[in-house]
Design a protein around this motif. Structure first.
Motif, PDB file in Angstrom:
ATOM      1  N   GLU A 190     -39.868  13.673  52.535  1.00 23.06           N
ATOM      2  CA  GLU A 190     -41.457  13.106  50.783  1.00 23.06           C
ATOM      3  C   GLU A 190     -41.047  11.733  50.460  1.00 23.06           C
ATOM      4  N   PHE A 191     -42.435  11.491  49.972  1.00 22.74           N
ATOM      5  CA  PHE A 191     -41.934  10.030  49.835  1.00 22.74           C
ATOM      6  C   PHE A 191     -42.970  10.013  48.552  1.00 22.74           C
ATOM      7  N   LEU A 192     -43.443   8.664  47.603  1.00 22.49           N
ATOM      8  CA  LEU A 192     -44.112   8.608  46.929  1.00 22.49           C
ATOM      9  C   LEU A 192     -44.493   7.404  47.182  1.00 22.49           C
ATOM     10  N   LEU A 193     -46.311   7.634  46.661  1.00 24.26           N
ATOM     11  CA  LEU A 193     -47.020   5.677  46.645  1.00 24.26           C
ATOM     12  C   LEU A 193     -47.470   5.433  45.261  1.00 24.26           C
ATOM     13  N   GLY A 194     -47.387   4.579  44.995  1.00 26.77           N
ATOM     14  CA  GLY A 194     -48.099   4.249  43.774  1.00 26.77           C
ATOM     15  C   GLY A 194     -48.714   2.750  43.244  1.00 26.77           C
ATOM     16  N   PHE A 195     -50.339   3.374  42.529  1.00 27.82           N
ATOM     17  CA  PHE A 195     -50.880   1.657  42.758  1.00 27.82           C
ATOM     18  C   PHE A 195     -51.174   1.313  41.427  1.00 27.82           C
ATOM     19  N   GLY A 196     -50.772  -0.009  41.577  1.00 27.74           N
ATOM     20  CA  GLY A 196     -50.422  -0.238  39.421  1.00 27.74           C
ATOM     21  C   GLY A 196     -51.729  -0.647  39.032  1.00 27.74           C
ATOM     22  N   ARG A 197     -52.172  -1.088  38.147  1.00 27.93           N
ATOM     23  CA  ARG A 197     -53.784  -1.181  37.369  1.00 27.93           C
ATOM     24  C   ARG A 197     -54.250  -2.322  37.836  1.00 27.93           C
ATOM     25  N   ASN A 198     -53.595  -3.847  38.888  1.00 24.32           N
ATOM     26  CA  ASN A 198     -54.055  -4.580  39.000  1.00 24.32           C
ATOM     27  C   ASN A 198     -53.970  -4.487  41.060  1.00 24.32           C
ATOM     28  N   TRP A 240     -56.242  15.653  44.213  1.00 17.95           N
ATOM     29  CA  TRP A 240     -54.794  16.931  44.830  1.00 17.95           C
ATOM     30  C   TRP A 240     -55.825  17.033  46.288  1.00 17.95           C
ATOM     31  N   ALA A 241     -56.726  17.100  46.748  1.00 17.83           N
ATOM     32  CA  ALA A 241     -57.559  16.801  47.906  1.00 17.83           C
ATOM     33  C   ALA A 241     -56.668  16.990  49.054  1.00 17.83           C
ATOM     34  N   LEU A 242     -55.726  17.184  49.959  1.00 15.75           N
ATOM     35  CA  LEU A 242     -55.345  17.057  50.705  1.00 15.75           C
ATOM     36  C   LEU A 242     -56.488  16.025  52.454  1.00 15.75           C
ATOM     37  N   LEU A 243     -55.461  15.033  52.297  1.00 15.09           N
ATOM     38  CA  LEU A 243     -55.841  13.949  52.654  1.00 15.09           C
ATOM     39  C   LEU A 243     -54.929  13.872  54.590  1.00 15.09           C
ATOM     40  N   VAL A 244     -55.831  14.009  55.212  1.00 18.84           N
ATOM     41  CA  VAL A 244     -54.414  14.226  56.117  1.00 18.84           C
ATOM     42  C   VAL A 244     -54.719  12.088  56.979  1.00 18.84           C
ATOM     43  N   LEU A 245     -53.717  11.574  56.730  1.00 16.11           N
ATOM     44  CA  LEU A 245     -54.160  10.184  57.982  1.00 16.11           C
ATOM     45  C   LEU A 245     -53.569  10.859  59.116  1.00 16.11           C
ATOM     46  N   ILE A 272     -49.266  11.903  46.885  1.00 17.41           N
ATOM     47  CA  ILE A 272     -47.975  12.011  47.675  1.00 17.41           C
ATOM     48  C   ILE A 272     -47.597  12.446  49.065  1.00 17.41           C
ATOM     49  N   GLY A 273     -46.823  11.795  49.802  1.00 21.34           N
ATOM     50  CA  GLY A 273     -46.805  11.790  50.998  1.00 21.34           C
ATOM     51  C   GLY A 273     -46.074  12.764  52.122  1.00 21.34           C
ATOM     52  N   GLU A 276     -51.090  13.469  49.676  1.00 27.21           N
ATOM     53  CA  GLU A 276     -51.530  13.704  48.938  1.00 27.21           C
ATOM     54  C   GLU A 276     -52.711  13.159  47.872  1.00 27.21           C
ATOM     55  N   GLY A 277     -53.800  13.579  47.555  1.00 22.52           N
ATOM     56  CA  GLY A 277     -53.960  12.770  45.699  1.00 22.52           C
ATOM     57  C   GLY A 277     -55.360  11.315  46.362  1.00 22.52           C
TER      58      GLY A 277
END
Ligand SMILES: [Zn+2]
Length: 280
Positions: A65-73, A12-17, A42-43, A32-33
């Motif tokens: 606000e938006f969410l990104l998810g990265f799957g198993r593969n 949960w460290a904040l990462l600013v791109l 979480i973006g 975040e994440g």
């Protein structure tokens, strides 16, 4: 198992791109994440911006606000593209950490639960459609901001991503976490949300519940004994929603807990601290 605690330390460290090289004073994307197979980020982006992940549109809430998810593969990298309301565009490459998944062998399952009959397959498809319908839901709410807790305490008997060999036959990877707990123990909501599916008697999942946490994020609880809340009901993190059971395809009582962003299964263990020692 992945070195979960180390990962959570930075999760949960904040990462600013900075999105590309924005003109002075323009906001970029805030994420975040961490980006790793199975993770959620979480973006936030400027209001009115449009977003794509590897050319697939990502729904953005009115507040940015938006969410990104990265799957198993998920592959080694993913590209985020942004089109800001003013017409400017930016793009950024995300490096996705790759994991190694183990092979998990489970024997002693009922043969018809491993190789279902044609009739059962029909039923399985219909039940899967119900789950997918609940997963496809997009609610413009940020219930997930409550954060996540373990929905039950007990030994983690199955981890995310394992390649499964059931009764000696290769089957789909395990996209959730299994928590062994006595039948009848309480299952609580892992985060705030709304119950989007409460269904008894599925072939694989048994008695099952899905909770919508907003912006396409949801959690699933399977093999339950009793469901304590109803579809459409607003639930709060920590609220009892069901009891642990042994319904569906199981070898013993446990809770299967999954997290998904739309239909992409994510690793619940990346969203919570390590299981409390008492539960190990
Ligand atoms: Zn499971």
């Amino acid at each position: 198992m992945a070195p979960r605690s180390a990962r959570n330390a930075v999760a949960w460290a904040l990462l600013v791109l900075a999105a590309g090289a924005p003109p002075a004073g323009a906001a970029g994307i805030i994420l975040e994440g961490i980006a790793i197979q199975g993770s959620l980020m979480i973006g936030r982006v400027e209001v009115g911006a449009k977003l794509w992940l590897d050319d697939v549109p990502v729904p953005v809430a009115k507040n940015g606000e938006f969410l990104l998810g990265f799957g198993r593969n998920a592959g080694r990298q993913a590209r985020i593209k942004v089109a800001f309301a003013g017409g400017r565009t930016a793009s950024r490459l995300l490096r996705i950490e790759q994991r190694e998944f183990k092979i998990e062998r489970i024997d002693g399952l009922e043969p018809k639960k491993v190789t279902p009959s044609p009739e059962d397959l029909k039923r399985i498809r219909a039940e899967k459609a119900l789950i997918n319908e609940a997963r496809a839901r997009f609610t413009e709410k940020s219930y997930f901001r409550s954060g996540f807790i373990w929905p039950a305490e007990g030994r983690v008997s199955g981890v995310y991503g394992s390649q499964r060999v059931l009764n000696g036959k290769a089957r789909a990877p395990h996209l959730g976490v299994d928590i062994a707990a006595p039948k009848g123990s309480l299952v609580v909501a892992a985060a705030d949300g709304v119950v989007s599916l409460a269904y008894n008697g599925m072939f694989f999942s048994g008695n099952v519940m899905v909770i919508d946490h907003g912006l396409g994020l949801g959690s699933i609880y399977a093999h339950l004994e009793r469901l304590l809340v109803k579809e459409g009901q607003r639930v709060e993190q920590g609220q009892p929603i069901a009891t642990v059971g042994a319904t569906g395809r199981v070898t013993g009582p446990h809770l299967h807990w999954g997290i998904h962003l739309f239909r992409v299964g994510l690793d619940p263990a990346l969203l919570v601290p390590p299981m409390p020692a008492a539960g190990k």
